[in-house]
Design an enzyme around this catalytic site. Sequence first.
Site, PDB file in Angstrom:
ATOM      1  N   SER A 112      -3.105 -17.462 -24.712  1.00 55.74           N
ATOM      2  CA  SER A 112      -2.988 -16.475 -25.809  1.00 55.74           C
ATOM      3  C   SER A 112      -4.356 -15.849 -26.034  1.00 55.74           C
ATOM      4  O   SER A 112      -5.387 -16.464 -25.735  1.00 55.74           O
ATOM      5  CB  SER A 112      -2.545 -17.184 -27.096  1.00 55.74           C
ATOM      6  N   TYR A 140      -3.247 -23.664 -33.397  1.00 60.84           N
ATOM      7  CA  TYR A 140      -2.648 -22.975 -32.237  1.00 60.84           C
ATOM      8  C   TYR A 140      -3.765 -22.449 -31.331  1.00 60.84           C
ATOM      9  O   TYR A 140      -3.720 -22.630 -30.111  1.00 60.84           O
ATOM     10  CB  TYR A 140      -1.767 -21.839 -32.755  1.00 60.84           C
TER      11      TYR A 140
HETATM   12  P1  NDP Z   1       9.679 -18.118 -27.953  1.00 62.76           P
HETATM   13  O1  NDP Z   1       9.691 -18.992 -29.146  1.00 62.76           O
HETATM   14  O2  NDP Z   1      10.617 -16.975 -27.875  1.00 62.76           O
HETATM   15  O3  NDP Z   1       9.864 -18.971 -26.611  1.00 62.76           O
HETATM   16  C1  NDP Z   1       9.278 -20.221 -26.463  1.00 62.76           C
HETATM   17  C2  NDP Z   1      10.151 -21.033 -25.564  1.00 62.76           C
HETATM   18  O4  NDP Z   1       9.591 -22.354 -25.414  1.00 62.76           O
HETATM   19  C3  NDP Z   1      11.554 -21.220 -26.160  1.00 62.76           C
HETATM   20  O5  NDP Z   1      12.520 -21.044 -25.151  1.00 62.76           O
HETATM   21  C4  NDP Z   1      11.499 -22.628 -26.682  1.00 62.76           C
HETATM   22  O6  NDP Z   1      12.753 -23.256 -26.786  1.00 62.76           O
HETATM   23  C5  NDP Z   1      10.642 -23.297 -25.632  1.00 62.76           C
HETATM   24  N1  NDP Z   1      10.132 -24.584 -26.085  1.00 62.76           N
HETATM   25  C6  NDP Z   1       9.619 -24.907 -27.301  1.00 62.76           C
HETATM   26  N2  NDP Z   1       9.317 -26.206 -27.359  1.00 62.76           N
HETATM   27  C7  NDP Z   1       9.648 -26.730 -26.138  1.00 62.76           C
HETATM   28  C8  NDP Z   1       9.579 -28.021 -25.583  1.00 62.76           C
HETATM   29  N3  NDP Z   1       9.136 -29.067 -26.302  1.00 62.76           N
HETATM   30  N4  NDP Z   1       9.994 -28.222 -24.324  1.00 62.76           N
HETATM   31  C9  NDP Z   1      10.499 -27.172 -23.596  1.00 62.76           C
HETATM   32  N5  NDP Z   1      10.585 -25.918 -24.068  1.00 62.76           N
HETATM   33  C10 NDP Z   1      10.174 -25.702 -25.335  1.00 62.76           C
HETATM   34  O7  NDP Z   1       8.180 -17.613 -27.838  1.00 62.76           O
HETATM   35  P2  NDP Z   1       7.440 -16.610 -26.830  1.00 62.76           P
HETATM   36  O8  NDP Z   1       8.323 -16.180 -25.738  1.00 62.76           O
HETATM   37  O9  NDP Z   1       6.772 -15.618 -27.673  1.00 62.76           O
HETATM   38  O10 NDP Z   1       6.302 -17.591 -26.293  1.00 62.76           O
HETATM   39  C11 NDP Z   1       6.158 -17.969 -24.928  1.00 62.76           C
HETATM   40  C12 NDP Z   1       4.712 -18.392 -24.710  1.00 62.76           C
HETATM   41  O11 NDP Z   1       3.863 -17.278 -24.930  1.00 62.76           O
HETATM   42  C13 NDP Z   1       4.236 -19.489 -25.679  1.00 62.76           C
HETATM   43  O12 NDP Z   1       3.424 -20.400 -24.986  1.00 62.76           O
HETATM   44  C14 NDP Z   1       3.440 -18.708 -26.691  1.00 62.76           C
HETATM   45  O13 NDP Z   1       2.472 -19.518 -27.328  1.00 62.76           O
HETATM   46  C15 NDP Z   1       2.838 -17.641 -25.820  1.00 62.76           C
HETATM   47  N6  NDP Z   1       2.366 -16.472 -26.540  1.00 62.76           N
HETATM   48  C16 NDP Z   1       3.237 -15.702 -27.264  1.00 62.76           C
HETATM   49  C17 NDP Z   1       2.759 -14.598 -27.946  1.00 62.76           C
HETATM   50  C18 NDP Z   1       3.632 -13.700 -28.759  1.00 62.76           C
HETATM   51  O14 NDP Z   1       3.105 -12.825 -29.455  1.00 62.76           O
HETATM   52  N7  NDP Z   1       4.950 -13.829 -28.703  1.00 62.76           N
HETATM   53  C19 NDP Z   1       1.328 -14.224 -27.916  1.00 62.76           C
HETATM   54  C20 NDP Z   1       0.515 -15.100 -27.115  1.00 62.76           C
HETATM   55  C21 NDP Z   1       1.020 -16.174 -26.454  1.00 62.76           C
HETATM   56  P3  NDP Z   1      13.616 -23.057 -28.141  1.00 62.76           P
HETATM   57  O15 NDP Z   1      14.224 -21.722 -28.057  1.00 62.76           O
HETATM   58  O16 NDP Z   1      14.606 -24.149 -28.120  1.00 62.76           O
HETATM   59  O17 NDP Z   1      12.656 -23.192 -29.294  1.00 62.76           O
END
Ligand code: NDP
Length: 241
Positions: free
Chosen positions: A127, A140
């Site tokens: 991030s 975070y």
């Molecule tokens: P989402 O919440 O849409 O997606 C995150 C995914 O990770 C979900 O499918 C979630 O499952 C899954 N997840 C959470 N916990 C676990 C676990 N313990 N084991 C397996 N899977 C898990 O978020 P984003 O798509 O936005 O985020 C994706 C990545 O990008 C993350 O690492 C986030 O920190 C990073 N990011 C996002 C930004 C943004 O602005 N959106 C900016 C910078 C970085 P479930 O649906 O069940 O919760």
Amino acid sequence: MITGGHRGIGRAIAEAFTAAGARVAIADIEGADTAAGEIGRGTIGISCDVRSSTSVAAAVARATTELGGLDILVNNAGIAVLSPLHELSEEDFDSLVSVNLRGTWLVYKHAVPALINGGGAIVNIASLAGMAAFPLLGAYSGTKGGIVRLTEAMALELREYGVRANAICPGFIDTNMVQGSSDAFATITGGSFEQMVTAVQGRLGTPGEIASLATYLASDSASLLNGVAIIADCGMNLHRV
Ligand code: NDP
């Protein structure tokens, strides 16, 4: 294999990789099967909690067996909690570390034996908050900064096997994570999340824009890139005033 690939950025990466001809395994704590079915083209859905060693080991084993090997690992699963650092609960701090930082390491640890067989690539979703602290995202930020450092160590240690590791540092991307943070932001600050994003980044990024970058980093076209963290934020990080 893409962790957290049932929605958001991970889902977009799964779709982009599939369109580019890869066979993909989505490893997610929920919804993996449904997402895999919707994407089709041989995509596999694997139920996996990146906090659990047993779960991760089983997921990597299944992906490796069913795909006939493992060339690309995308560590994307992540969670965010908005809170002033001193008000964050111990439980939330531990969850952030456990999913974001330890989870990235754990999946990597189990995937390395398969990856070094194929000479592939690792893409870690960090991030912009991993490059500089964000207010309300202190813990975070700590986990994401840790992912950037882990990425460098992965690159150094796997270079001799022909495996590259790079990180992507997105700004604000339009996903459930950001939508969920919007309400918390308003509650804590009394301000509008949307106005803040417009002021600092101009607009929200799309999951597809991050997926394009991930596709490039995983491809042979990026063969000179190893151990780097690429910021994708419309230049938000350059704001000084
Ligand atoms: P989402 O919440 O849409 O997606 C995150 C995914 O990770 C979900 O499918 C979630 O499952 C899954 N997840 C959470 N916990 C676990 C676990 N313990 N084991 C397996 N899977 C898990 O978020 P984003 O798509 O936005 O985020 C994706 C990545 O990008 C993350 O690492 C986030 O920190 C990073 N990011 C996002 C930004 C943004 O602005 N959106 C900016 C910078 C970085 P479930 O649906 O069940 O919760």
